[in-house]
Design a protein around this motif. Structure first.
Motif, PDB file in Angstrom:
ATOM      1  N   GLY A 184      47.380  59.540  40.190  1.00 26.92           N
ATOM      2  CA  GLY A 184      48.610  58.819  40.477  1.00 26.92           C
ATOM      3  C   GLY A 184      48.614  57.385  39.999  1.00 26.92           C
ATOM      4  N   GLY A 185      47.470  56.893  39.514  1.00 22.26           N
ATOM      5  CA  GLY A 185      47.394  55.511  39.040  1.00 22.26           C
ATOM      6  C   GLY A 185      47.954  55.348  37.641  1.00 22.26           C
ATOM      7  N   GLY A 186      47.879  54.111  37.125  1.00 23.98           N
ATOM      8  CA  GLY A 186      48.440  53.816  35.816  1.00 23.98           C
ATOM      9  C   GLY A 186      47.781  54.594  34.699  1.00 23.98           C
ATOM     10  N   VAL A 187      46.441  54.613  34.661  1.00 23.10           N
ATOM     11  CA  VAL A 187      45.732  55.357  33.631  1.00 23.10           C
ATOM     12  C   VAL A 187      45.931  56.859  33.831  1.00 23.10           C
ATOM     13  CG1 VAL A 187      43.481  55.891  32.627  1.00 23.10           C
ATOM     14  CG2 VAL A 187      44.032  53.547  33.260  1.00 23.10           C
ATOM     15  N   GLY A 188      45.865  57.314  35.082  1.00 19.96           N
ATOM     16  CA  GLY A 188      46.039  58.736  35.365  1.00 19.96           C
ATOM     17  C   GLY A 188      47.373  59.264  34.887  1.00 19.96           C
ATOM     18  N   GLN A 189      48.436  58.497  35.111  1.00 18.11           N
ATOM     19  CA  GLN A 189      49.754  58.923  34.649  1.00 18.11           C
ATOM     20  C   GLN A 189      49.863  58.869  33.127  1.00 18.11           C
ATOM     21  OE1 GLN A 189      52.805  60.018  36.676  1.00 18.11           O
ATOM     22  NE2 GLN A 189      50.824  60.669  37.484  1.00 18.11           N
ATOM     23  N   ALA A 190      49.205  57.901  32.511  1.00 19.61           N
ATOM     24  CA  ALA A 190      49.178  57.842  31.045  1.00 19.61           C
ATOM     25  C   ALA A 190      48.438  59.049  30.473  1.00 19.61           C
ATOM     26  CB  ALA A 190      48.516  56.546  30.584  1.00 19.61           C
ATOM     27  N   VAL A 191      47.321  59.426  31.086  1.00 17.40           N
ATOM     28  CA  VAL A 191      46.563  60.605  30.648  1.00 17.40           C
ATOM     29  C   VAL A 191      47.437  61.850  30.727  1.00 17.40           C
ATOM     30  CG1 VAL A 191      44.685  62.167  31.319  1.00 17.40           C
ATOM     31  CG2 VAL A 191      44.269  59.706  31.164  1.00 17.40           C
ATOM     32  N   ALA A 192      48.131  62.021  31.851  1.00 21.52           N
ATOM     33  CA  ALA A 192      48.974  63.204  32.024  1.00 21.52           C
ATOM     34  C   ALA A 192      50.060  63.274  30.964  1.00 21.52           C
ATOM     35  CB  ALA A 192      49.584  63.187  33.426  1.00 21.52           C
TER      36      ALA A 192
END
Length: 413
Positions: A184-192
């Motif tokens: 749910g974080g910034g990097v996590g959402q970018a990865v998704a």
């Protein structure tokens, strides 16, 4: 957004003309320096070490760009900087922050590629949380017309890091599977989002339960970080996954390695488990360190597994790979203009609200990126307890738990 850029350009040109014509009005009699607001970290420790104060405005050196900042990114790494748990931090007092967006105000000698008034986003080796920053031209990128300043401050670090881990380190291809912590974080959402640009990529997201409703559609499978996600993942992929992206470290290192299929890649890009309280704890650090799986090279050889580390800031500021990062940024901006990716902004905070913004990250309450909006006015409550400083910018100590009793509400984007 193009109109916003035009308006901002006129504002900047007017400001520059005013400074040229009436420069003496903006000069401190004591130091002969123009002033700006900035977040100062007076020493390593808790939230009370942060204070907004006035300091001398920097001027661009040869090859640098001077940026009138509109928005700054706030990352978990900034919490580690505040606590002094990063490797070789500058000696305080210092201005934190590694990324920002804004308007080009002036250029240093022999600086090419930009003009006064350009809307830009930039990496900064500290000093980003201020009204004005100067940074080498190699770290500055023009913003698309339709991109807002908040989006730009949420774009550079998160998406470049996510892209390089997926495509430069792990060589993501069609049909592969990726497990990402802090989905749910910034990097996590970018990865998704980046995984969705490759056909048939399965994304396993690990996140706190209360975030699941908001991010469920961004990943293929979503699990609570507090449950035994290893067994859940193996039910779906008995052979394991191709890529594990770990920003937690500690006990999750061994779990991630155990989930890798042959020729899979585990990438460590953070250590947020090292931060368990407001201030640095040797016990927490030692506990996380001893929970890390002791990697046996022979075991890696026998199991055909790859373990890697990634630090974008070290790549930029210590290892000189600016040209590689520039090529990645060009690809990302193409994806943005094709509307295939878009940064997720959690909330906007005034500079004077930096303590509360940091607490939101520490509590892992954010979905996407937290942004410091330089032009946002703080609430009246903020103005009384976050900006009081002496003329030298020295802070008065306040109780560590002082903020616990105060309600703070961000502007949710």
């Amino acid at each position: 957004m193009a109109k916003e850029g035009a308006d901002m350009t006129e504002e900047t040109e007017f400001m520059i003309d005013k400074n040229v014509g009436k420069g003496l009005e903006n000069v401190e009699s004591s130091g002969n320096a123009k002033e700006m607001r900035a977040v100062i970290l007076a020493g390593f420790g808790g939230l009370n070490k942060l204070k907004v104060t006035k300091k001398a405005m920097p001027e661009p050196q040869d090859g640098e760009v001077k940026i009138r900042v509109k928005a700054c990114g706030l990352n978990f790494l900034d919490l580690m900087v505040r606590q002094g748990t990063v490797d070789n931090p500058p000696k305080p007092p210092l201005v934190p922050g590694f990324e920002c967006s804004g308007i080009v105000e002036s250029l240093g000698e022999s600086t090419k590629g930009f003009e006064i008034g350009d809307r830009v986003m930039a990496f900064v080796n500290y000093n980003a949380w201020a009204e004005v920053v100067c940074t080498p031209v190699d770290f500055v990128y023009k913003m698309p017309d339709e991109m807002t300043f908040a989006e730009a401050a949420a774009f550079s670090l998160n998406f470049v890091a996510a892209y390089m881990m997926l495509f430069e380190v792990a060589s993501l291809r069609e049909g592969m599977s990726v497990l990402v912590h802090s989905a749910g974080g910034g990097v996590g959402q970018a990865v998704a989002q980046l995984c969705s640009t490759v056909p048939n990529v399965t994304v396993f997201g690990i996140a706190s339960c209360f975030k699941h409703a908001a991010i469920r559609d961004s990943v293929t499978h979503l699990f609570d970080r507090n449950v035994d996600y290893i067994q859940e993942v193996k039910k779906i992929c008995p052979e394991g996954v191709d890529v594990v992206l770990d920003c937690l470290c500690g006990e999750n290192t061994g779990k991630g390695l155990s989930l890798l299929k042959p020729l899979g890649t585990y990438i460590l890009y953070g250590a947020s488990n090292m931060v368990t309280g407001e201030t640095k704890s040797f016990f927490s650090f030692a506990k996380s360190w001893w929970q890390v799986e002791k990697v046996n090279p022979i075991k890696l050889y026998e199991e055909n597994k790859v373990i890697a580390g990634f630090s974008l800031l070290n790549l930029l500021f210590k290892q000189g790979r600016c040209s590689l990062v520039k090529s990645v940024m060009d690809k990302l901006l193409c994806l943005y203009e094709q509307k295939k990716i878009k940064p997720v902004v959690d909330s906007l905070w005034a500079l004077e609200e930096v303590k509360e913004a940091m607490q939101r990250i520490h509590d892992r309450g954010n979905i996407g990126k937290l942004i410091l909006d330089v032009e946002k006015s703080p609430t009246p409550l903020m103005a009384s307890d976050s900006t009081e400083t002496s003329e030298a910018g020295e802070e008065e100590e306040e109780p560590e738990g002082d903020n616990d009793s105060k309600e703070r509400m961000p502007f949710i984007h």
